[in-house]
Design an enzyme around this catalytic site. Structure first.
Site, short mmCIF file in Angstrom:
data_model
loop_
_atom_site.label_atom_id
_atom_site.label_comp_id
_atom_site.label_asym_id
_atom_site.label_seq_id
_atom_site.Cartn_x
_atom_site.Cartn_y
_atom_site.Cartn_z
N SER A 145 1.97 -7.71 -0.54
CA SER A 145 2.79 -8.64 0.26
C SER A 145 2.09 -9.96 0.60
O SER A 145 2.76 -10.93 0.97
CB SER A 145 3.26 -7.97 1.54
OG SER A 145 2.22 -7.83 2.47
N GLU B 156 -1.17 -27.89 27.99
CA GLU B 156 -2.45 -28.24 27.35
C GLU B 156 -2.43 -29.66 26.80
O GLU B 156 -3.43 -30.35 26.71
CB GLU B 156 -2.70 -27.23 26.21
CG GLU B 156 -4.02 -27.36 25.51
CD GLU B 156 -5.19 -26.93 26.39
OE1 GLU B 156 -4.99 -26.01 27.22
OE2 GLU B 156 -6.26 -27.53 26.29
N TYR C 146 -8.06 0.92 -3.32
CA TYR C 146 -6.91 1.37 -4.13
C TYR C 146 -6.21 0.12 -4.67
O TYR C 146 -6.54 -1.00 -4.30
CB TYR C 146 -5.93 2.18 -3.27
CG TYR C 146 -5.44 1.39 -2.08
CD1 TYR C 146 -6.12 1.48 -0.85
CD2 TYR C 146 -4.38 0.49 -2.17
CE1 TYR C 146 -5.72 0.72 0.23
CE2 TYR C 146 -3.98 -0.27 -1.10
CZ TYR C 146 -4.65 -0.15 0.10
OH TYR C 146 -4.27 -0.92 1.18
N THR D 177 0.82 -1.22 0.00
CA THR D 177 0.00 0.00 0.00
C THR D 177 0.84 1.25 0.00
O THR D 177 0.47 2.27 -0.58
CB THR D 177 -0.93 -0.01 1.24
OG1 THR D 177 -1.87 -1.06 1.07
CG2 THR D 177 -1.67 1.30 1.42
N THR E 149 1.58 -4.28 4.22
CA THR E 149 1.35 -4.50 5.65
C THR E 149 0.98 -5.95 5.96
O THR E 149 1.24 -6.44 7.05
CB THR E 149 0.18 -3.62 6.16
OG1 THR E 149 -0.99 -3.96 5.40
CG2 THR E 149 0.51 -2.15 6.03
N ASP E 150 0.41 -6.66 4.99
CA ASP E 150 -0.14 -8.00 5.30
C ASP E 150 0.92 -8.96 5.83
O ASP E 150 0.63 -9.74 6.74
CB ASP E 150 -0.80 -8.62 4.05
CG ASP E 150 -2.11 -7.93 3.70
OD1 ASP E 150 -2.71 -8.28 2.67
OD2 ASP E 150 -2.51 -7.02 4.46
N LYS F 155 0.30 -7.44 12.68
CA LYS F 155 -0.80 -6.58 12.20
C LYS F 155 -2.06 -7.00 12.96
O LYS F 155 -2.61 -8.06 12.73
CB LYS F 155 -0.99 -6.75 10.70
CG LYS F 155 -2.02 -5.80 10.08
CD LYS F 155 -2.05 -5.95 8.58
CE LYS F 155 -3.08 -5.05 7.91
NZ LYS F 155 -3.09 -5.23 6.43
N1 DAS Z 1 -2.40 -6.03 0.35
C1 DAS Z 1 -1.62 -5.29 1.30
C2 DAS Z 1 -0.17 -5.72 1.22
O1 DAS Z 1 0.46 -5.53 0.17
C3 DAS Z 1 -1.69 -3.83 1.08
C4 DAS Z 1 -0.98 -3.15 2.23
O2 DAS Z 1 -1.65 -2.94 3.24
O3 DAS Z 1 0.22 -2.87 2.15
O4 DAS Z 1 0.32 -6.22 2.22
#
Ligand code: DAS
Length: 356
Positions: free
Chosen positions: A86, A313, A53, A39, A119-120, A192
């Site tokens: 990602s 467990e 986007y 992103t 971010t993923d 995340k």
């Molecule tokens: N799909 C997500 C990624 O590329 C977009 C982001 O949040 O960066 O990890």
């Protein structure tokens, strides 16, 4: 005809400017930005599109040109390693990126490295690099929750902060870092936790520090082994073994576990509820798969911080299973993949899960 004294005066001024600008240039750290997509390189149709986007569109040179203030904190240059969202990262992307980071870290003209990323799977890449790159130099993974085309985009400040941290001497030796939303987190701990807010990343045991207007404020250091103190080395890794994650809640069946085993998984991460709990009917299936040489690793998918206790467990000693300690399933997969590239011994693997 200009008097000689005036010429001498001008020459003195000119040489002072050259000396001072050279000194300033030399005083600025050299930071390389490795761009992979996400992103932070995304673009939406309208300024109101903060969540709608396309990721991985803007090239690294445009990202850098968009923040002229980067030149105040570092001498920056960029490389476009990938241009992907990602969630599409594969193990071979991790290995390629890791080798490039390690090579740059060896260069005397590189003081710090920033990786722009989606971010993923930021938490997976940052943990992987934390395990396999041997350097004291700051390595900072940075992402953003909104594309640069949106109102109140977060990527610009995140990238400025990331470059500032990567060029900081006091960020050396702290392991791979993730800079997001003013926080400096450990690549080992951070995950995340929210997928729609700017404050998306959380470390269950807290951030390492904050970065505000280019200044770092540190609160703690990572206790687990990393980078220079890691027994793993990207230079000795050419490929990562297949490790799969089976997500378990109520009404769980053995379908996924058997399918992963048939696909050749060397380890299965059991992403269990609570303390990595295993449903009764699943226990004999996991024992059977362990008997076939597949490592069984109990992790927890609780989202504010799992902590799987060995033999609490399940009788892990008796079943020869491994616990992922406080690593979430996706981080457990990264560590298992790296560890299995050097040992198949379950006791050694358990040691590794407790130390990294
Ligand atoms: N799909 C997500 C990624 O590329 C977009 C982001 O949040 O960066 O990890």
């Amino acid at each position: 005809m200009m008097k000689k004294s005036a010429m001498r005066w001008l020459l003195a001024i000119a040489s002072a400017i050259i000396v001072s600008s050279t000194a300033i240039a030399q005083s600025k750290p050299n930071v390389v930005i490795l761009a992979t997509g996400g992103t932070i390189a995304g673009a939406g149709a309208d300024v109101t599109n903060s969540a709608t986007y396309q990721a991985a569109k803007v090239p690294v040179d445009k990202l850098i040109a968009g923040i002229p203030q980067l030149n105040n904190v570092a001498a920056v240059r960029g490389e476009q390693v990938f241009q992907i969202a990602s969630e599409s990262f594969r193990n071979d992307n991790l290995v390629t990126l890791g080798k490039r980071v390690a090579a740059l870290a060896k260069q005397d003209d590189v003081d710090g490295i920033v990786i722009t990323h989606g971010t993923d799977t930021t938490e997976e890449t940052a943990y992987f690099l934390n395990l396999v790159v041997h350097t004291e130099k700051p390595i900072v993974v940075v992402a953003s929750m909104r594309p640069g085309t949106a109102m109140s985009a977060d990527g610009t400040l995140n990238l400025y902060s990331a470059v500032s941290v990567a060029g900081s001497k006091d960020a050396r030796g702290r392991g791979v870092l993730v800079v997001m939303n003013d926080e400096i987190d450990s690549g080992r701990d951070v995950t995340k936790a929210v997928n729609i807010k700017v404050e998306a990343f959380k470390s269950p045991w807290g951030p390492l520090g904050l970065v505000v207007e280019g200044k770092n404020y540190w609160f703690r250091k990572l206790d687990k082994r990393h980078t220079m103190n890691s027994e793993f080395d990207i230079e000795k890794i050419s490929a990562l073994p297949l490790v799969e994650i089976a997500y378990a809640g109520g009404n769980v069946s053995d379908t996924a576990y058997r399918a992963f085993a048939n696909a050749g998984a060397k380890a299965i991460i059991h992403a269990g509820p609570g303390n990595g709990s295993v449903a009764g009917p699943l226990v004999p299936v996991l024992q059977e798969l362990r008997g076939k040489g597949i490592q069984i690793i109990r992790s927890s998918h609780v989202n504010a911080g799992g902590f799987v206790l060995r033999n609490a467990e399940q009788p892990d000693d008796k079943y020869d299973w491994i616990v992922a300690h406080d690593l979430n399933p996706q981080k457990a997969r990264i560590l298992a993949s790296v560890a299995l590239s050097s040992t198949q011994d379950s006791r050694e693997l358990q040691r590794i899960f407790m130390e990294y």
